[in-house]
Design an enzyme around this catalytic site. Structure first.
Site, mmCIF file in Angstrom:
data_model
loop_
_atom_site.group_PDB
_atom_site.id
_atom_site.type_symbol
_atom_site.label_atom_id
_atom_site.label_comp_id
_atom_site.label_asym_id
_atom_site.label_seq_id
_atom_site.Cartn_x
_atom_site.Cartn_y
_atom_site.Cartn_z
ATOM 1 N N SER A 143 -60.675 24.966 -94.281
ATOM 2 C CA SER A 143 -61.451 26.124 -93.835
ATOM 3 C C SER A 143 -62.456 26.554 -94.906
ATOM 4 O O SER A 143 -63.319 25.759 -95.269
ATOM 5 C CB SER A 143 -60.481 27.248 -93.453
ATOM 6 O OG SER A 143 -61.139 28.225 -92.708
ATOM 7 N N GLU B 24 -59.391 24.835 -82.719
ATOM 8 C CA GLU B 24 -59.784 25.520 -83.952
ATOM 9 C C GLU B 24 -60.118 27.001 -83.790
ATOM 10 O O GLU B 24 -59.903 27.794 -84.686
ATOM 11 C CB GLU B 24 -61.017 24.826 -84.568
ATOM 12 C CG GLU B 24 -60.757 23.443 -85.129
ATOM 13 C CD GLU B 24 -60.128 23.497 -86.516
ATOM 14 O OE1 GLU B 24 -59.633 24.561 -86.914
ATOM 15 O OE2 GLU B 24 -60.122 22.449 -87.196
ATOM 16 N N HIS C 163 -56.106 26.482 -85.859
ATOM 17 C CA HIS C 163 -56.675 26.367 -87.211
ATOM 18 C C HIS C 163 -55.558 26.485 -88.259
ATOM 19 O O HIS C 163 -54.817 27.460 -88.263
ATOM 20 C CB HIS C 163 -57.658 27.532 -87.351
ATOM 21 C CG HIS C 163 -58.576 27.470 -88.518
ATOM 22 N ND1 HIS C 163 -59.433 26.419 -88.747
ATOM 23 C CD2 HIS C 163 -58.801 28.364 -89.525
ATOM 24 C CE1 HIS C 163 -60.152 26.664 -89.835
ATOM 25 N NE2 HIS C 163 -59.788 27.838 -90.328
#
Ligand SMILES: *[C@@H]1O[C@H](CO)[C@@H](O)[C@H](O)[C@H]1NC(C)=O
Ligand SMILES: *[C@@H]1O[C@H](CO)[C@@H](O)[C@H](O)[C@H]1NC(C)=O
Ligand SMILES: *[C@@H]1O[C@H](CO)[C@@H](O)[C@H](O)[C@H]1NC(C)=O
Ligand SMILES: *[C@@H]1O[C@H](CO)[C@@H](O)[C@H](O)[C@H]1NC(C)=O
Ligand SMILES: *[C@@H]1O[C@H](CO)[C@@H](O)[C@H](O)[C@H]1NC(C)=O
Length: 551
Positions: free
Chosen positions: A220, A347, A450
């Site tokens: 990320s 995600e 995610h």
């Protein structure tokens, strides 16, 4: 309404973990405790049952007082004392809303430290390759070390040195304000990472690492950081390979003027005049974090609402960061180093469901889409119409997944492959069987949200008192082995270390082909077994590419 959307958004949701159960009681004066030299003095680590760990070694002097909003400074020596690197270190100041047990236990503005794991067999002659990890958390939350991000397993199984880095977050890491010698120039968090990489270059050999074989990795915001280093000449000589997990490439880095305007709201919240950095330096870190949170929801640029998804990240300063990462790759302004890169299969979900806590109706779906997609709205709504009924957050995450993550990543895959640089891509497509998300993230149950790959990359869930299914154990072992292979050889398929009974990866791994534009093959990480796929979301990405709507 948009403020409602963005107020609560944060980008990196990592998997929740619970208690560390298999930490052996630590006897600090135990003669087994490893002691290693650094340029700044000796450090005493702990001897875990399968690796050595050195928790929270300071790599820079504290960025506090008049050094707040200054680049990291060389560490003062602590010699002849031995520094005890034996406890979970303080993370950088933050307001943390990550899933259970992943938020740091303590914070301090004196947070520029790193944590090293090494195989028990390490000596200064070992020259094991080095895996550096930059954590996620939207450049606002998280810490280098957490139970989820623990290197003992991968160090033990693949003979690698694993390093987790703290870097400055939020306003303390990224404020742009003022003029003259006292000005805050932003991007300090990125400079911290580079400073840590220099420390690793100069000191890691003592821990058994090879400074000539460094892989940087991150998830990320950590993956955004990796992209910045891959496209920054100043970082070029500090690493040799790169791993990017779930890079939200479509979130724009700010412009200078947007950053300065954001800082005006921040100054006001803090009770300082805009640009009065001395006043801001005099405030306690807790007040800085409060003001940072309060000003995070302010709309600075109505034409770039996506900025609100990452209110305190890097900005394009023309020095450290020359342009948006997607553009840098597209323009061939990146280092030609082996890359391993991928996303999960869902995600956008976690962030959207946190941002929009109530079910969404059709009208809101149109409003959100128009506000963000502007002139592209009509085409986007034709391609991704709302559902006939039901909660439209499902549709919004189906749109956000390719737009924010998958498709700009494909642009990067193609740009790298076009230069004949080896690149391997993956989609992590497995929903956790264990309760990694806790009560605040139930919308991620049964979805590969995610952050879902992290407990597999580090094979870490047992530390949190959770358990893999048998199939998940195979999945985790396969990922540890591919990652270890890559760190050793620059190729996830080539075994890079001597195997023995306690120290072996999986022998019969599926061959992971490199990415090329024509076949677009990727590894589908999944249970009961991994598979090779091709052209992941190809049609969606053709659509998004045609809009030219990446930053
Ligand atoms: C944080 O504190 C909790 C509760 O005391 C503890 O169980 C956990 O191990 C600590 N986390 C780390 C990373 O040390
Ligand atoms: C790996 O861990 C085992 C115990 O689980 C230990 O016996 C072995 O020495 C370790 N190997 C390395 C290289 O650290
Ligand atoms: C480190 O720990 C040892 C053993 O507990 C202790 O004797 C020593 O004073 C500590 N060193 C520092 C610098 O705190
Ligand atoms: C869930 O969120 C609430 C509100 O932010 C927080 O107080 C609580 O600690 C969270 N629960 C867990 C288990 O993280
Ligand atoms: C931030 O907002 C909260 C509630 O809106 C308020 O209580 C607090 O005083 C604000 N903090 C600052 C530093 O402005």
């Amino acid at each position: 309404m948009m403020i409602g959307l963005v107020a609560l958004v944060f980008l990196s949701c990592v998997i929740g973990t619970s208690q560390l159960t298999d930490y052996k009681p630590i006897d600090l004066v135990n003669s087994d405790a490893p002691i290693v030299n650094t340029e700044y003095g000796k450090v005493r680590g702990v001897n875990l049952e399968n690796a050595n760990a050195f928790f929270g070694i300071p790599y820079a002097d504290p960025p506090t007082g008049k050094y707040r909003w200054k680049p990291a400074r060389q560490r003062t020596s602590w010699s002849p004392n031995i520094l005890n690197a034996t406890e979970d270190p303080a993370a950088c100041p933050q307001s943390c809303f990550l899933p259970p047990h992943t938020c740091p236990n303590k914070t301090s503005e004196d947070c520029l430290s790193l944590t090293v794991f090494s195989p028990l067999t390490s000596t200064p002659a070992s020259k094991f390759p080095v895996l550096v990890f930059f954590h996620g958390g939207n450049f606002r939350q998280g810490s280098g070390y957490s139970l989820l991000q623990d290197g003992r397993y991968i160090a033990n199984k693949t003979n690698t040195i694993v390093v987790f880095v703290n870097y400055r977050l939020g306003a303390l890491g990224f404020l742009v304000a003022g003029d003259g010698p006292d000005a805050a120039h932003g991007n300090y968090g990125i400079l911290d990472q580079r400073f840590a990489l220099e420390w690793i270059r100069d000191n890691i050999a003592n821990f058994g690492g090879n400074p000539g074989k460094v892989t940087i990795s991150g998830q990320s915001a950590g993956a955004q950081s990796v992209a910045i280093h891959l496209t920054s000449p100043k970082s070029d000589n500090l690493f040799h390979q790169a791993i990017m997990e779930s890079n939200p490439f479509t979130l724009p880095f700010r412009t200078k003027s947007d950053s300065i305007n954001q800082a005006k709201y921040f100054a006001e919240d803090l009770g300082c005049k805009a640009g009065d950095v001395d006043c801001m330096r005099a405030k306690p870190a807790e007040e800085v974090v409060d003001a940072q949170q309060n000003s995070s929801t302010k709309i600075v640029n109505v034409f770039r609402l996506l900025e609100l998804f990452e209110p305190w990240g890097p900005y394009v300063d023309g020095i450290e960061i020359a342009q948006q990462s997607v553009d840098a790759f597209r323009q061939n302004a990146f280092q030609k180093k082996p890359i391993l890169v991928g996303t999960t299969s869902d995600e956008a979900r976690a962030n959207l469901f946190v941002a929009i806590p109530k079910p969404m109706d059709k009208l809101q779906y149109y409003e959100y889409t128009v506000a963000i997609m502007l002139q592209h709205s009509l085409r986007v709504l034709l391609k991704y119409p709302p559902a006939k009924s039901g909660d439209q957050r499902e549709e919004l995450s189906e749109m956000g997944h390719p737009y924010l993550f998958v498709c700009p990543n494909r642009v990067v895959h193609r740009a790298v492959a076009a230069q004949k640089v080896p690149i391997w891509t993956y989609v992590f497509d497995h929903a956790l069987s264990f309760d990694g998300w806790g009560p605040n993230f139930t919308f991620c149950d049964h979805h590969a949200c995610h952050g879902s790959e992290l407990p597999f990359v580090f094979h870490s869930v047992n530390l949190a008192g959770l358990h893999y299914s048998d199939a998940e154990k195979v999945l985790a072992d396969s990922m540890v082995t591919y990652w270890g292979n890559f760190v050793h050889t620059g190729n996830p398929n080539s075994q890079g270390w001597e195997q023995n009974e306690t120290n072996k990866g999986i022998k019969s791994l599926l061959d992971w082909p490199t990415y090329d534009e024509a076949s677009a093959r990727y590894m589908n990480f999944s249970t009961p077994q991994n598979k090779i796929g091709s052209q992941y979301m190809g049609k969606d990405c053709d659509f998004w590419d045609s809009l030219h709507a990446y930053p």
